[in-house]
Scaffold this active site. Structure first.
Site: not given
Ligand code: DX5
Ligand code: ZN
Length: 227
Positions: A13, A38, A40, A42, A71, A73, A142, A180
């Site tokens: 990620s 991956h 993320d 947000m 992903h 969010m 999650m 994740d």
């Molecule tokens: C959190 C993200 C993850 C995050 C995971 O909301 O969706 O993808 O990067 O990070 P770690 O592996 O550090 O928990």
């Molecule tokens: Zn993620």
């Protein structure tokens, strides 16, 4: 199939990477055979954090041929599916909790010829998305509250993985299961044993001084080999 035979897919990620040096880090991860990345996204509304959006993904896409596992969010992801598709996503994951019509969003993603996925937060029962399994290629469970890297893995989430795996088999589907949040060498094998196909790992890869050794360590641990 024993753990030893199963191909372990690790999707690092980007959230935890050193953004000054991103290209170099991706080349390193590719050099050890990693295929997935991956990403993320947000929005500060669906989750209390803000990351990056389509311009960053589009720019990475120009030079990186990894499988972009995006992903989202974000609230009402239906507003941005076309943008993330055009930016170069190969898989788009939307949150079940973020939209009023998850089925329509997933179908729209599939219509574009890329993979669709649905994700659920820790408090959402997995049975709530059983009715969507026919229109998604992947389910992302999650194992932390979405929003931040570096949180502690919630082992109870593996019960969801087991239930989901059973349901997928009953429906004779080949839906992929991704997990994740808080994944590292200590829990990777338990995830694979529960039925996970893709492990996402942020801080346990990018947070380490040697990112390729860290990624290889997680893959070895996931296969049940000594760490
Ligand atoms: C959190 C993200 C993850 C995050 C995971 O909301 O969706 O993808 O990067 O990070 P770690 O592996 O550090 O928990
Ligand atoms: Zn993620």
């Amino acid at each position: 199939m024993s753990r030893g035979d199963k191909k372990i897919i690790l999707a690092p990620s980007l959230l935890s990477c050193d953004f000054y040096d991103v290209g170099k880090q991706l080349e390193l991860l590719k050099s050890i055979g990693l295929e997935y990345l991956h990403l993320d996204v947000m929005d500060g509304v669906f989750v209390p954090n803000i990351t990056f959006g389509q311009p960053v993904i589009k720019s990475l896409r120009k030079k990186c041929d990894m499988i972009f596992d995006v992903h989202l969010m974000i609230t009402k992801p239906e507003r941005y599916i076309d943008d993330f598709f055009k930016a170069g996503a190969d898989i788009i994951t939307v949150h079940y909790e973020a939209t009023d019509n998850c089925r329509a969003v997933l179908e729209n993603i599939r219509c574009k010829g890329i993979k669709s996925a649905v994700s659920i937060k820790p408090a959402t029962p997995v049975s709530e998305i059983f009715g969507l399994l026919d229109c998604c290629d992947m389910v992302l469970i999650m194992s932390v509250e979405p929003g931040f890297g570096g949180q502690k893995f919630m082992p109870d989430m593996l019960d969801k993985v087991r239930l989901l795996k059973k349901q997928i088999a009953e429906m004779k589907l080949d839906t992929v299961i991704e997990i994740d949040g808080g994944i590292d060498m200590t829990n990777a094998a338990a995830c694979i044993n529960a039925g996970v196909d893709i492990l996402v790992a942020g801080s346990s890869v990018f947070g380490k001084p040697d990112i390729t050794a860290a990624a290889e360590g997680i893959i070895r641990a996931a296969k049940g080999k000594s760490i």
